[in-house]
Design a protein around this motif. Structure first.
Motif, PDB file in Angstrom:
ATOM      1  N   VAL A  99     -52.124 -64.692  41.534  1.00 41.03           N
ATOM      2  CA  VAL A  99     -52.062 -64.090  42.862  1.00 41.03           C
ATOM      3  C   VAL A  99     -51.934 -65.171  43.926  1.00 41.03           C
ATOM      4  CG1 VAL A  99     -53.381 -62.010  42.267  1.00 41.03           C
ATOM      5  CG2 VAL A  99     -54.603 -64.040  43.057  1.00 41.03           C
ATOM      6  N   GLU A 100     -51.410 -64.761  45.067  1.00 37.28           N
ATOM      7  CA  GLU A 100     -51.397 -65.615  46.260  1.00 37.28           C
ATOM      8  C   GLU A 100     -52.516 -65.117  47.147  1.00 37.28           C
ATOM      9  OE1 GLU A 100     -49.002 -65.997  50.395  1.00 37.28           O
ATOM     10  OE2 GLU A 100     -47.791 -65.646  48.618  1.00 37.28           O
ATOM     11  N   VAL A 101     -53.314 -66.040  47.644  1.00 37.79           N
ATOM     12  CA  VAL A 101     -54.453 -65.701  48.492  1.00 37.79           C
ATOM     13  C   VAL A 101     -54.216 -66.302  49.871  1.00 37.79           C
ATOM     14  CG1 VAL A 101     -56.952 -65.895  48.751  1.00 37.79           C
ATOM     15  CG2 VAL A 101     -55.945 -65.820  46.461  1.00 37.79           C
ATOM     16  N   LYS A 102     -54.436 -65.509  50.898  1.00 39.60           N
ATOM     17  CA  LYS A 102     -54.378 -66.024  52.260  1.00 39.60           C
ATOM     18  C   LYS A 102     -55.768 -65.858  52.852  1.00 39.60           C
ATOM     19  CE  LYS A 102     -51.853 -66.251  56.473  1.00 39.60           C
ATOM     20  NZ  LYS A 102     -50.657 -65.906  57.202  1.00 39.60           N
ATOM     21  N   TYR A 124     -54.804 -72.688  54.055  1.00 43.18           N
ATOM     22  CA  TYR A 124     -55.040 -71.270  54.322  1.00 43.18           C
ATOM     23  C   TYR A 124     -54.491 -70.377  53.211  1.00 43.18           C
ATOM     24  CZ  TYR A 124     -56.417 -72.462  59.076  1.00 43.18           C
ATOM     25  OH  TYR A 124     -57.075 -72.976  60.169  1.00 43.18           O
ATOM     26  N   SER A 125     -53.473 -70.851  52.490  1.00 40.95           N
ATOM     27  CA  SER A 125     -52.849 -70.058  51.433  1.00 40.95           C
ATOM     28  C   SER A 125     -52.812 -70.862  50.146  1.00 40.95           C
ATOM     29  CB  SER A 125     -51.423 -69.679  51.824  1.00 40.95           C
ATOM     30  OG  SER A 125     -51.431 -68.866  52.975  1.00 40.95           O
ATOM     31  N   PHE A 126     -53.108 -70.182  49.040  1.00 46.38           N
ATOM     32  CA  PHE A 126     -53.082 -70.837  47.740  1.00 46.38           C
ATOM     33  C   PHE A 126     -52.829 -69.805  46.651  1.00 46.38           C
ATOM     34  CE2 PHE A 126     -57.470 -69.582  48.514  1.00 46.38           C
ATOM     35  CZ  PHE A 126     -57.898 -69.085  47.296  1.00 46.38           C
ATOM     36  N   THR A 127     -52.573 -70.286  45.445  1.00 49.46           N
ATOM     37  CA  THR A 127     -52.429 -69.400  44.295  1.00 49.46           C
ATOM     38  C   THR A 127     -53.612 -69.609  43.369  1.00 49.46           C
ATOM     39  OG1 THR A 127     -51.150 -71.006  43.024  1.00 49.46           O
ATOM     40  CG2 THR A 127     -49.901 -69.426  44.354  1.00 49.46           C
ATOM     41  N   GLY A 128     -53.870 -68.610  42.554  1.00 52.96           N
ATOM     42  CA  GLY A 128     -54.938 -68.704  41.569  1.00 52.96           C
ATOM     43  C   GLY A 128     -54.892 -67.471  40.680  1.00 52.96           C
ATOM     44  N   THR A 129     -55.652 -67.509  39.604  1.00 59.14           N
ATOM     45  CA  THR A 129     -55.737 -66.368  38.705  1.00 59.14           C
ATOM     46  C   THR A 129     -56.905 -65.495  39.140  1.00 59.14           C
ATOM     47  OG1 THR A 129     -54.869 -67.713  36.900  1.00 59.14           O
ATOM     48  CG2 THR A 129     -56.001 -65.678  36.292  1.00 59.14           C
ATOM     49  N   LEU A 130     -56.644 -64.231  39.348  1.00 57.13           N
ATOM     50  CA  LEU A 130     -57.681 -63.298  39.766  1.00 57.13           C
ATOM     51  C   LEU A 130     -58.668 -63.093  38.621  1.00 57.13           C
ATOM     52  CD1 LEU A 130     -58.797 -61.244  41.813  1.00 57.13           C
ATOM     53  CD2 LEU A 130     -57.194 -59.579  40.860  1.00 57.13           C
ATOM     54  N   LEU A 131     -59.930 -63.472  38.845  1.00 60.67           N
ATOM     55  CA  LEU A 131     -60.947 -63.317  37.809  1.00 60.67           C
ATOM     56  C   LEU A 131     -61.741 -62.033  37.982  1.00 60.67           C
ATOM     57  CD1 LEU A 131     -62.527 -66.847  37.260  1.00 60.67           C
ATOM     58  CD2 LEU A 131     -60.888 -65.620  35.836  1.00 60.67           C
ATOM     59  N   GLU A 132     -62.293 -61.841  39.186  1.00 62.16           N
ATOM     60  CA  GLU A 132     -63.092 -60.638  39.411  1.00 62.16           C
ATOM     61  C   GLU A 132     -63.306 -60.382  40.892  1.00 62.16           C
ATOM     62  OE1 GLU A 132     -67.123 -60.843  37.948  1.00 62.16           O
ATOM     63  OE2 GLU A 132     -67.311 -62.924  38.555  1.00 62.16           O
ATOM     64  N   LYS A 133     -63.626 -59.137  41.183  1.00 58.81           N
ATOM     65  CA  LYS A 133     -63.985 -58.749  42.540  1.00 58.81           C
ATOM     66  C   LYS A 133     -65.295 -57.999  42.456  1.00 58.81           C
ATOM     67  CE  LYS A 133     -62.729 -55.739  46.355  1.00 58.81           C
ATOM     68  NZ  LYS A 133     -63.906 -54.874  46.277  1.00 58.81           N
ATOM     69  N   SER A 134     -66.260 -58.468  43.209  1.00 56.03           N
ATOM     70  CA  SER A 134     -67.520 -57.743  43.323  1.00 56.03           C
ATOM     71  C   SER A 134     -67.479 -56.992  44.648  1.00 56.03           C
ATOM     72  CB  SER A 134     -68.706 -58.704  43.253  1.00 56.03           C
ATOM     73  OG  SER A 134     -68.711 -59.537  44.392  1.00 56.03           O
ATOM     74  N   ARG A 135     -68.598 -56.486  45.057  1.00 58.67           N
ATOM     75  CA  ARG A 135     -68.637 -55.704  46.297  1.00 58.67           C
ATOM     76  C   ARG A 135     -68.122 -56.487  47.498  1.00 58.67           C
ATOM     77  NH1 ARG A 135     -73.904 -53.470  49.275  1.00 58.67           N
ATOM     78  NH2 ARG A 135     -72.827 -52.256  50.847  1.00 58.67           N
ATOM     79  N   ASP A 136     -68.526 -57.767  47.606  1.00 57.58           N
ATOM     80  CA  ASP A 136     -68.147 -58.536  48.795  1.00 57.58           C
ATOM     81  C   ASP A 136     -67.560 -59.917  48.500  1.00 57.58           C
ATOM     82  OD1 ASP A 136     -70.482 -59.600  47.838  1.00 57.58           O
ATOM     83  OD2 ASP A 136     -71.609 -59.416  49.694  1.00 57.58           O
ATOM     84  N   ASP A 192     -64.530 -60.584  53.317  1.00 58.48           N
ATOM     85  CA  ASP A 192     -64.232 -60.493  54.752  1.00 58.48           C
ATOM     86  C   ASP A 192     -63.586 -61.759  55.318  1.00 58.48           C
ATOM     87  OD1 ASP A 192     -66.442 -62.178  54.779  1.00 58.48           O
ATOM     88  OD2 ASP A 192     -67.544 -61.024  56.275  1.00 58.48           O
ATOM     89  N   ARG A 193     -63.456 -62.816  54.511  1.00 58.80           N
ATOM     90  CA  ARG A 193     -62.793 -64.046  54.954  1.00 58.80           C
ATOM     91  C   ARG A 193     -61.355 -64.133  54.425  1.00 58.80           C
ATOM     92  NH1 ARG A 193     -64.229 -64.671  59.088  1.00 58.80           N
ATOM     93  NH2 ARG A 193     -63.154 -66.652  59.165  1.00 58.80           N
ATOM     94  N   LEU A 194     -60.904 -63.065  53.739  1.00 55.32           N
ATOM     95  CA  LEU A 194     -59.554 -63.051  53.186  1.00 55.32           C
ATOM     96  C   LEU A 194     -58.634 -62.204  54.052  1.00 55.32           C
ATOM     97  CD1 LEU A 194     -60.360 -62.569  49.403  1.00 55.32           C
ATOM     98  CD2 LEU A 194     -59.858 -64.687  50.613  1.00 55.32           C
ATOM     99  N   VAL A 195     -57.434 -62.714  54.312  1.00 50.36           N
ATOM    100  CA  VAL A 195     -56.407 -61.946  55.010  1.00 50.36           C
ATOM    101  C   VAL A 195     -55.768 -60.992  54.011  1.00 50.36           C
ATOM    102  CG1 VAL A 195     -54.206 -62.064  56.257  1.00 50.36           C
ATOM    103  CG2 VAL A 195     -55.974 -63.812  56.651  1.00 50.36           C
ATOM    104  N   HIS A 196     -55.373 -61.518  52.838  1.00 51.50           N
ATOM    105  CA  HIS A 196     -54.844 -60.682  51.768  1.00 51.50           C
ATOM    106  C   HIS A 196     -54.866 -61.418  50.439  1.00 51.50           C
ATOM    107  CE1 HIS A 196     -50.877 -62.581  52.939  1.00 51.50           C
ATOM    108  NE2 HIS A 196     -50.936 -62.836  51.658  1.00 51.50           N
ATOM    109  N   VAL A 197     -54.769 -60.619  49.384  1.00 52.23           N
ATOM    110  CA  VAL A 197     -54.557 -61.099  48.019  1.00 52.23           C
ATOM    111  C   VAL A 197     -53.349 -60.317  47.527  1.00 52.23           C
ATOM    112  CG1 VAL A 197     -55.494 -61.236  45.679  1.00 52.23           C
ATOM    113  CG2 VAL A 197     -57.027 -61.512  47.650  1.00 52.23           C
ATOM    114  N   ARG A 198     -52.304 -61.026  47.105  1.00 56.83           N
ATOM    115  CA  ARG A 198     -51.096 -60.331  46.650  1.00 56.83           C
ATOM    116  C   ARG A 198     -50.647 -60.897  45.315  1.00 56.83           C
ATOM    117  NH1 ARG A 198     -46.548 -60.258  50.474  1.00 56.83           N
ATOM    118  NH2 ARG A 198     -48.049 -60.526  52.117  1.00 56.83           N
ATOM    119  N   LEU A 199     -49.961 -60.065  44.546  1.00 53.80           N
ATOM    120  CA  LEU A 199     -49.390 -60.537  43.284  1.00 53.80           C
ATOM    121  C   LEU A 199     -48.399 -61.645  43.585  1.00 53.80           C
ATOM    122  CD1 LEU A 199     -48.751 -57.221  41.347  1.00 53.80           C
ATOM    123  CD2 LEU A 199     -50.662 -58.803  41.125  1.00 53.80           C
TER     124      LEU A 199
END
Length: 108
Positions: free
Chosen positions: A23-26, A36-48, A85-92
């Motif tokens: 994913v690309e993270v902003k 501000y933007s980077f790539t990485g492998t999505l591991l998990e998402k918790s509540r926050d 709340d510190r992320l603009v977006h996470v996209r494939l």
């Protein structure tokens, strides 16, 4: 409507379905060594929080194009967790494009 290759992940279900994908993270924050933007492998998402493995600067930004001085690059982290709340977006992020850009960057 079918999901695009650069789909922005919004729901918990989407984060679960695409776990393990590149994913690309902003971020709203300038993260040391990643910007501000980077790539990485999505591991998990918790509540926050969202956790990514092998975060790397975006290939076209990593070359330092447009910079006057080359900044030292800190060692890469194996994983990073960020507050939702510190992320603009996470996209494939299309892996073929990522590999193509990485190869181009090393050739130049």
């Amino acid at each position: 409507q079918s999901p695009g290759i650069d789909r922005i992940l919004k729901t918990d279900r989407e984060f679960e379905i695409f776990r393990g994908y590149l994913v690309e993270v902003k971020s709203k924050d300038n993260l040391e060594g990643l910007g501000y933007s980077f790539t990485g492998t999505l591991l998990e998402k918790s509540r926050d929080t969202v956790t990514f493995a092998k975060p790397r600067p975006l290939p076209h930004l990593a070359s330092g194009a447009g910079r006057k001085k080359r900044e030292p690059v800190p060692p890469q982290k194996e994983q990073i967790s960020l507050a939702l709340d510190r992320l603009v977006h996470v996209r494939l992020y299309p892996e073929d494009l990522y590999c193509e850009q990485a190869e181009t960057a090393t050739v130049l």
